[in-house]
Scaffold this motif. Structure first.
Motif, PDB file in Angstrom:
ATOM      1  N   ASP A 169      -8.773  37.185  12.245  1.00 53.00           N
ATOM      2  CA  ASP A 169      -8.590  38.225  13.265  1.00 53.00           C
ATOM      3  C   ASP A 169      -7.109  38.579  13.372  1.00 53.00           C
ATOM      4  OD1 ASP A 169      -7.521  36.388  15.766  1.00 53.00           O
ATOM      5  OD2 ASP A 169      -8.900  35.346  14.419  1.00 53.00           O
ATOM      6  N   ASP A 170      -6.825  39.685  14.017  1.00 49.79           N
ATOM      7  CA  ASP A 170      -5.435  40.166  14.097  1.00 49.79           C
ATOM      8  C   ASP A 170      -4.529  39.190  14.845  1.00 49.79           C
ATOM      9  OD1 ASP A 170      -6.237  42.333  12.720  1.00 49.79           O
ATOM     10  OD2 ASP A 170      -5.941  43.804  14.339  1.00 49.79           O
ATOM     11  N   GLU A 171      -5.096  38.537  15.873  1.00 49.44           N
ATOM     12  CA  GLU A 171      -4.271  37.617  16.669  1.00 49.44           C
ATOM     13  C   GLU A 171      -3.802  36.444  15.799  1.00 49.44           C
ATOM     14  OE1 GLU A 171      -3.086  34.345  19.010  1.00 49.44           O
ATOM     15  OE2 GLU A 171      -5.120  34.292  18.203  1.00 49.44           O
ATOM     16  N   THR A 172      -4.707  35.893  14.986  1.00 50.20           N
ATOM     17  CA  THR A 172      -4.359  34.780  14.083  1.00 50.20           C
ATOM     18  C   THR A 172      -3.337  35.226  13.045  1.00 50.20           C
ATOM     19  OG1 THR A 172      -6.515  33.765  14.382  1.00 50.20           O
ATOM     20  CG2 THR A 172      -5.326  33.154  12.383  1.00 50.20           C
ATOM     21  N   LEU A 173      -3.584  36.403  12.466  1.00 45.48           N
ATOM     22  CA  LEU A 173      -2.676  36.933  11.448  1.00 45.48           C
ATOM     23  C   LEU A 173      -1.264  37.099  12.018  1.00 45.48           C
ATOM     24  CD1 LEU A 173      -2.395  38.136   8.571  1.00 45.48           C
ATOM     25  CD2 LEU A 173      -3.131  40.338   9.522  1.00 45.48           C
ATOM     26  N   ASP A 174      -1.174  37.714  13.196  1.00 46.13           N
ATOM     27  CA  ASP A 174       0.139  37.976  13.797  1.00 46.13           C
ATOM     28  C   ASP A 174       0.822  36.682  14.238  1.00 46.13           C
ATOM     29  OD1 ASP A 174      -0.298  40.625  13.345  1.00 46.13           O
ATOM     30  OD2 ASP A 174      -0.851  41.111  15.409  1.00 46.13           O
ATOM     31  N   TRP A 175       0.038  35.748  14.791  1.00 46.85           N
ATOM     32  CA  TRP A 175       0.610  34.468  15.249  1.00 46.85           C
ATOM     33  C   TRP A 175       1.240  33.715  14.069  1.00 46.85           C
ATOM     34  CZ3 TRP A 175      -1.762  29.430  14.232  1.00 46.85           C
ATOM     35  CH2 TRP A 175      -1.020  28.371  14.791  1.00 46.85           C
ATOM     36  N   LEU A 176       0.512  33.629  12.962  1.00 45.94           N
ATOM     37  CA  LEU A 176       1.025  32.869  11.816  1.00 45.94           C
ATOM     38  C   LEU A 176       2.215  33.552  11.151  1.00 45.94           C
ATOM     39  CD1 LEU A 176      -2.110  31.249  10.170  1.00 45.94           C
ATOM     40  CD2 LEU A 176      -0.068  30.109  11.035  1.00 45.94           C
ATOM     41  N   ILE A 177       2.179  34.874  11.068  1.00 45.99           N
ATOM     42  CA  ILE A 177       3.325  35.570  10.470  1.00 45.99           C
ATOM     43  C   ILE A 177       4.548  35.410  11.381  1.00 45.99           C
ATOM     44  CG2 ILE A 177       4.246  37.838   9.819  1.00 45.99           C
ATOM     45  CD1 ILE A 177       1.400  38.554   8.837  1.00 45.99           C
ATOM     46  N   THR A 178       4.326  35.515  12.682  1.00 43.55           N
ATOM     47  CA  THR A 178       5.439  35.368  13.631  1.00 43.55           C
ATOM     48  C   THR A 178       6.041  33.963  13.561  1.00 43.55           C
ATOM     49  OG1 THR A 178       4.461  36.992  15.101  1.00 43.55           O
ATOM     50  CG2 THR A 178       6.089  35.526  16.084  1.00 43.55           C
ATOM     51  N   LEU A 179       5.167  32.941  13.574  1.00 43.62           N
ATOM     52  CA  LEU A 179       5.663  31.554  13.608  1.00 43.62           C
ATOM     53  C   LEU A 179       6.170  31.084  12.234  1.00 43.62           C
ATOM     54  CD1 LEU A 179       6.046  28.866  15.132  1.00 43.62           C
ATOM     55  CD2 LEU A 179       3.648  28.321  14.625  1.00 43.62           C
ATOM     56  N   ASN A 180       5.381  31.287  11.202  1.00 45.48           N
ATOM     57  CA  ASN A 180       5.709  30.689   9.889  1.00 45.48           C
ATOM     58  C   ASN A 180       6.688  31.523   9.071  1.00 45.48           C
ATOM     59  OD1 ASN A 180       3.846  28.804  10.626  1.00 45.48           O
ATOM     60  ND2 ASN A 180       2.477  29.084   8.892  1.00 45.48           N
ATOM     61  N   VAL A 181       6.810  32.816   9.379  1.00 41.95           N
ATOM     62  CA  VAL A 181       7.729  33.648   8.595  1.00 41.95           C
ATOM     63  C   VAL A 181       8.862  34.181   9.475  1.00 41.95           C
ATOM     64  CG1 VAL A 181       7.991  35.655   7.087  1.00 41.95           C
ATOM     65  CG2 VAL A 181       5.887  34.313   7.004  1.00 41.95           C
ATOM     66  N   ARG A 182       8.521  34.940  10.521  1.00 40.28           N
ATOM     67  CA  ARG A 182       9.589  35.586  11.305  1.00 40.28           C
ATOM     68  C   ARG A 182      10.511  34.559  11.958  1.00 40.28           C
ATOM     69  NH1 ARG A 182      11.507  37.969  15.910  1.00 40.28           N
ATOM     70  NH2 ARG A 182      12.249  40.099  15.612  1.00 40.28           N
ATOM     71  N   SER A 183       9.924  33.537  12.590  1.00 45.15           N
ATOM     72  CA  SER A 183      10.790  32.558  13.288  1.00 45.15           C
ATOM     73  C   SER A 183      11.587  31.731  12.274  1.00 45.15           C
ATOM     74  CB  SER A 183       9.972  31.660  14.221  1.00 45.15           C
ATOM     75  OG  SER A 183       9.498  30.517  13.551  1.00 45.15           O
ATOM     76  N   VAL A 184      11.005  31.470  11.104  1.00 43.72           N
ATOM     77  CA  VAL A 184      11.732  30.733  10.055  1.00 43.72           C
ATOM     78  C   VAL A 184      12.911  31.573   9.582  1.00 43.72           C
ATOM     79  CG1 VAL A 184      11.524  29.900   7.653  1.00 43.72           C
ATOM     80  CG2 VAL A 184       9.782  29.299   9.344  1.00 43.72           C
TER      81      VAL A 184
END
Ligand code: NAD
Length: 243
Positions: free
Chosen positions: A96-111
């Motif tokens: 779902d979009d929420e999972t997709l956005d959460w993981l991209i935000t945490l695992n890519v953007r925040s890194v």
């Protein structure tokens, strides 16, 4: 002596538990002054009580802009362990979009943002080591892990590009790529016997990693012993990706 981190300032994200916690303890034991970052103060208090060495706790969320400003404002930063991350395994068709956005935000953007803040500090002092927590899933694909694999492949690409760009400033950038580690993140996964069988079939050494196995790799990469290692991804995977 080559492995000593005496008086180095090291910041570890996601240090409240799992790999980050073991890494903070190992860096402190190797002589570093550790800034341990987690969202839960009680976890940081427990970590400081257990540490053999100097550990200061920062309660922060790695997705917050204020956290990046705080890193940039540090008087000195020698080692960043960019470790906080997450996973929510599921079939690609169910993501779902929420999972997709959460993981991209945490695992890519925040890194990226955490590494950028550290790079700003380190380019000024013209030295430093950035260690990004990747995964074996940054090197291969696996079922129910499309988003996770995508984010960890991104971490691998970021590591190589940063290594090339920041080398002239005396900064090394490396990744660590563990196989499955028994932590709160994976505990529920191993309750499923079919999943357990799949994992052990994939690992030639037939054993999971411990958080301490991963921490040992981080200490080596952070140390002067690894002074010529940059743009590399150290796989601590029992041979999973060698097949
Ligand atoms: P974990 O869930 O036990 O720990 C993750 C840590 O990140 C926790 O301390 C959590 O609180 C923290 N965190 C999550 N979101 C955060 C946020 N917004 N702000 C601050 N902290 C946050 O998992 P772990 O296994 O120790 O994971 C650490 C890293 O290792 C992750 O990047 C993960 O992808 C990677 N990794 C884990 C495994 C494994 O099997 N456990 C394998 C390969 C790679």
């Amino acid at each position: 002596m080559q492995f000593s981190l005496d008086d180095q300032v090291a910041l570890v994200t996601g240090a409240g538990r799992g790999i980050g916690r073991a890494t903070a303890l190992a860096l402190a034991e190797a002589g570093a002054r550790v800034i341990a970052v987690a969202r839960t103060a009680a976890d940081l208090d427990a970590l400081a009580a257990e540490a053999r060495g100097r550990v200061e706790g920062w309660v922060a969320d790695v997705t917050d802009a204020g956290f990046y400003a705080r890193i940039e404002a540090l008087p000195r930063l020698d080692i960043l362990v960019n470790n906080a991350g997450g996973n929510r395994p599921m079939p690609m068709v169910d993501v779902d979009d929420e999972t997709l956005d959460w993981l991209i935000t945490l695992n890519v953007r925040s890194v990226y943002k955490t590494a950028q803040a550290a790079a700003r500090r380190m380019t000024e002092q013209r030295s430093g080591v950035i260690i990004n927590m990747s995964s074996q899933m940054g090197h291969v694909g696996s079922p129910r892990r499309t988003v996770y694999c995508m984010t960890k492949h991104a971490v691998e690409g970021l590591t190589k590009a940063m290594a090339v760009e920041l080398a002239p400033f005396g900064i090394r950038v490396v990744a660590v790529a563990p196989t499955f580690v028994k932590t709160p993140m994976t505990e529920q996964m191993f309750a499923d016997p079919e999943f357990s069988r799949f994992v052990f079939d994939m690992i030639p050494l037939k054993t999971l990693a411990t958080p301490e196995d991963v921490a040992a790799g981080v200490v080596y990469l952070a140390s002067p012993a690894a002074r010529l290692v940059t743009g590399e991804s150290l796989r601590i995977d029992g041979g999973w990706t060698a097949r």
